[in-house]
Design a protein around this motif. Structure first.
Motif, PDB file in Angstrom:
ATOM      1  N   LYS A 102       0.861  -1.205   0.126  1.00  0.00           N
ATOM      2  CA  LYS A 102      -0.210   0.010   0.049  1.00  0.00           C
ATOM      3  C   LYS A 102       0.809   1.158  -0.219  1.00  0.00           C
ATOM      4  CE  LYS A 102      -0.360   0.559   5.029  1.00  0.00           C
ATOM      5  NZ  LYS A 102       0.404   1.906   5.232  1.00  0.00           N
ATOM      6  N   GLU A 103       0.200   2.421  -0.448  1.00  0.00           N
ATOM      7  CA  GLU A 103       0.838   3.652  -0.298  1.00  0.00           C
ATOM      8  C   GLU A 103       0.935   3.976   1.164  1.00  0.00           C
ATOM      9  OE1 GLU A 103       1.812   5.540  -2.981  1.00  0.00           O
ATOM     10  OE2 GLU A 103       0.850   4.866  -4.702  1.00  0.00           O
ATOM     11  N   ASN A 104       1.940   5.031   1.413  1.00  0.00           N
ATOM     12  CA  ASN A 104       1.873   5.543   2.824  1.00  0.00           C
ATOM     13  C   ASN A 104       0.720   6.608   3.072  1.00  0.00           C
ATOM     14  OD1 ASN A 104       2.413   7.157   5.010  1.00  0.00           O
ATOM     15  ND2 ASN A 104       4.424   6.096   5.368  1.00  0.00           N
ATOM     16  N   GLU A 105      -0.232   6.145   3.661  1.00  0.00           N
ATOM     17  CA  GLU A 105      -1.445   7.023   3.682  1.00  0.00           C
ATOM     18  C   GLU A 105      -1.403   8.345   4.333  1.00  0.00           C
ATOM     19  OE1 GLU A 105      -1.162   4.049   5.724  1.00  0.00           O
ATOM     20  OE2 GLU A 105      -2.977   4.308   6.901  1.00  0.00           O
ATOM     21  N   TYR A 106      -0.187   8.655   4.837  1.00  0.00           N
ATOM     22  CA  TYR A 106       0.198   9.996   5.455  1.00  0.00           C
ATOM     23  C   TYR A 106       1.033  11.155   4.606  1.00  0.00           C
ATOM     24  CZ  TYR A 106      -2.417   8.025   9.598  1.00  0.00           C
ATOM     25  OH  TYR A 106      -3.337   7.586  10.071  1.00  0.00           O
ATOM     26  N   GLN A 117       2.175   9.824  12.582  1.00  0.00           N
ATOM     27  CA  GLN A 117       1.951   9.086  11.219  1.00  0.00           C
ATOM     28  C   GLN A 117       2.014   7.571  11.744  1.00  0.00           C
ATOM     29  OE1 GLN A 117       4.904  11.339  10.238  1.00  0.00           O
ATOM     30  NE2 GLN A 117       3.347  12.747   9.735  1.00  0.00           N
ATOM     31  N   GLY A 118       1.716   7.141  12.958  1.00  0.00           N
ATOM     32  CA  GLY A 118       1.458   5.790  13.415  1.00  0.00           C
ATOM     33  C   GLY A 118      -0.121   5.383  13.171  1.00  0.00           C
ATOM     34  N   THR A 119      -0.496   4.239  12.957  1.00  0.00           N
ATOM     35  CA  THR A 119      -1.647   3.699  12.969  1.00  0.00           C
ATOM     36  C   THR A 119      -2.543   4.248  14.199  1.00  0.00           C
ATOM     37  OG1 THR A 119      -0.962   1.911  11.692  1.00  0.00           O
ATOM     38  CG2 THR A 119      -3.166   1.648  12.549  1.00  0.00           C
ATOM     39  N   LYS A 147      -8.567   7.977  22.116  1.00  0.00           N
ATOM     40  CA  LYS A 147      -9.818   7.978  23.055  1.00  0.00           C
ATOM     41  C   LYS A 147      -9.788   9.232  23.859  1.00  0.00           C
ATOM     42  CE  LYS A 147      -9.685   3.064  23.531  1.00  0.00           C
ATOM     43  NZ  LYS A 147      -9.827   1.883  24.458  1.00  0.00           N
ATOM     44  N   VAL A 148      -8.921   9.950  24.295  1.00  0.00           N
ATOM     45  CA  VAL A 148      -8.857  11.118  24.900  1.00  0.00           C
ATOM     46  C   VAL A 148      -9.210  12.353  24.153  1.00  0.00           C
ATOM     47  CG1 VAL A 148      -7.443  12.851  26.265  1.00  0.00           C
ATOM     48  CG2 VAL A 148      -7.115  10.201  26.636  1.00  0.00           C
ATOM     49  N   ALA A 149      -8.788  12.395  22.971  1.00  0.00           N
ATOM     50  CA  ALA A 149      -8.941  13.289  21.760  1.00  0.00           C
ATOM     51  C   ALA A 149     -10.567  13.532  21.774  1.00  0.00           C
ATOM     52  CB  ALA A 149      -8.170  13.178  20.920  1.00  0.00           C
ATOM     53  N   TYR A 154      -0.066  13.297  20.777  1.00  0.00           N
ATOM     54  CA  TYR A 154      -1.558  13.548  21.119  1.00  0.00           C
ATOM     55  C   TYR A 154      -1.876  14.475  20.018  1.00  0.00           C
ATOM     56  CZ  TYR A 154      -5.515  15.416  23.225  1.00  0.00           C
ATOM     57  OH  TYR A 154      -6.886  15.647  23.645  1.00  0.00           O
ATOM     58  N   ALA A 155      -0.986  15.661  19.842  1.00  0.00           N
ATOM     59  CA  ALA A 155      -1.287  16.835  19.019  1.00  0.00           C
ATOM     60  C   ALA A 155      -1.595  16.361  17.555  1.00  0.00           C
ATOM     61  CB  ALA A 155      -0.301  17.970  18.971  1.00  0.00           C
ATOM     62  N   TRP A 156      -0.749  15.403  16.973  1.00  0.00           N
ATOM     63  CA  TRP A 156      -0.783  14.765  15.765  1.00  0.00           C
ATOM     64  C   TRP A 156      -2.428  14.202  15.432  1.00  0.00           C
ATOM     65  CZ3 TRP A 156      -1.213  10.058  13.425  1.00  0.00           C
ATOM     66  CH2 TRP A 156      -1.137  10.011  11.986  1.00  0.00           C
ATOM     67  N   ILE A 157      -2.506  13.220  16.515  1.00  0.00           N
ATOM     68  CA  ILE A 157      -3.935  12.481  16.447  1.00  0.00           C
ATOM     69  C   ILE A 157      -5.046  13.504  16.664  1.00  0.00           C
ATOM     70  CG2 ILE A 157      -5.464  10.621  17.572  1.00  0.00           C
ATOM     71  CD1 ILE A 157      -2.613   9.130  18.073  1.00  0.00           C
ATOM     72  N   PHE A 158      -5.109  14.386  17.580  1.00  0.00           N
ATOM     73  CA  PHE A 158      -6.147  15.480  17.683  1.00  0.00           C
ATOM     74  C   PHE A 158      -6.428  16.033  16.144  1.00  0.00           C
ATOM     75  CE2 PHE A 158      -7.852  19.525  18.847  1.00  0.00           C
ATOM     76  CZ  PHE A 158      -8.730  19.136  19.984  1.00  0.00           C
TER      77      PHE A 158
END
Ligand code: NAD
Ligand code: GDD
Length: 327
Positions: free
Chosen positions: A34-38, A183-185, A200-202, A310-314
């Motif tokens: 697969k491509e890198n989705e990010y 960029q992690g799953t 979950k926190v975000a 956290y900032a990236w996932i948010f």
């Protein structure tokens, strides 16, 4: 200019590794199903291909390569590897990738090859006490991993070392301990605890409870991906084959980790411990060997890595909310 192949370059660590190699002036080929989705993949050439097929390995492993990094694997967190439902495909798929890449490297005369093993290969009997797990490299045998994923990693370590012994490849093996970062799953079922807890926190609002699998007293250490890539490059440039741990020694319980993420978020949340797939009771990296052999060990505090993640996932969640709905 040095040339490298990154197998699994569409994945989390592979994507970061490609960028690191490019910043060092390498010419880089990536390969993945697969491509890198990010979109963080700056390879000079990126081939979509299935390494379970020996013809694909034969195509991407060319005799002009200086180095191969074999990170392609069927991989995930506790919700993917410890439920038992994916065991056959994990073992089948990852072993085929390893066999095909190694055989192609031998046939094409590419000498130096990196293999990403896992702390999951350590015996369960040394990881029953949450406060005192033992994961020094010399504690691997008698073997007793608690998952088929771990048994596959242990077998494949031996496979790589057999190719070194019999075919002269220069093998480098690292045992990663729960790597996390941007960029992690972070959703979909394969995410590991750091990303799952951040998500979950975000997603939560003041007054909510977030769900943590188990009693929350199980322990882990988590390593930010930049330091993982630093360790890979240092190992690859060294004369030491390994296997060697690449992980953090900053052990934390899952409930304390959740409290750290909640604190970073600034929200007022509580924790609800629920049943779930657990894995070993305690795990921590032991960095004596990496310090001795490479004169270096990871040192970035966990909280720093978690703040960035956290900032990236948010941000990912905000972007999903804003995505236009297709008609
Ligand atoms: P990841 O899932 O993001 O990357 C693995 C990549 O391999 C994926 O992009 C996947 O599509 C690719 N892949 C799978 N099957 C393939 C096939 N048949 N042909 C081509 N590509 C294929 O996972 P990651 O976290 O980047 O892990 C990289 C490596 O490190 C894996 O070998 C993993 O087992 C190992 N590891 C990771 C951790 C961790 O905490 N992230 C811990 C221990 C070991
Ligand atoms: N994934 C996840 N999601 N884990 C949770 C959650 C959640 O929402 N809540 C609590 N946990 C707990 C799990 O039950 C487990 O006890 C602990 O957090 C760590 O889970 P993971 O991060 O998913 O996996 P792991 O540390 O047991 O194993 C991971 O790291 C290995 C290397 O150290 C896996 O990714 C393995 O594949 C990897 O090799």
């Amino acid at each position: 200019m040095k040339k490298a192949l990154v197998c699994g370059g569409g994945g989390f660590i592979g994507g970061h590794l490609i960028n690191r190699l490019k910043s060092e002036g390498y010419w880089v080929r990536g390969v993945d199903i697969k491509e890198n989705e990010y979109d963080n993949n700056n390879a000079d050439e990126f081939i979509i291909g299935d390494l379970r097929d020996p013809n694909v390995a034969d195509e991407v492993v060319t005799d002009d390569l200086d180095e191969i990094y074999q990170l392609a694997a069927d991989m995930g967190g506790a919700g993917f590897v410890f439920t038992g439902t994916n065991d056959a495909s994990i073992m089948h798929n990852s072993v085929l990738c390893n066999l095909n890449v190694l055989e192609a490297a031998k046939n094409k005369g590419v000498r130096r090859i990196f293999y990403s093993s896992s702390a999951c290969m350590y015996p369960e009997y040394n990881q029953l006490d949450a406060d005192n797990p033992k994961c020094s490299e010399d504690s691997a045998y008698p073997a007793a991993p608690d998952s088929e994923y771990g048994w596959e990693k242990l077998f494949s370590e031996r496979l790589f070392l057999a190719y070194q012994k019999n075919h002269g490849l220069e093998v480098r093996i690292a045992r990663f301990h729960n790597i996390f970062g941007p960029q992690g799953t972070w959703d979909g079922g394969r995410e590991k605890a750091p990303a799952a807890v951040c998500r979950k926190v975000a997603n939560a609002s003041d007054g909510d409870a977030i769900e943590i699998w188990g009693d929350g007293k199980q322990t882990r250490s988590f390593l930010i991906v930049n330091e993982c890539v630093e360790g890979i490059r240092r190992l690859m440039n060294s004369d030491f084959s390994g296997p060697v741990n690449i992980g953090s020694e900053e052990m934390i319980s899952l409930n304390d980790f959740a409290k750290m993420v909640i604190d970073i978020s600034g929200k007022n949340l509580t924790i609800n411990n629920i049943p779930g797939p657990l894995g070993v009771r305690g795990r921590n990296s032991d960095n004596h060997l990496i310090q001795e052999k490479l004169g270096w060990a990871p040192s970035i505090p966990l909280r720093k890595g978690v703040e960035k993640t956290y900032a990236w996932i948010f941000e990912q969640i905000q972007q999903k909310v804003l995505e236009p709905v297709e008609a």
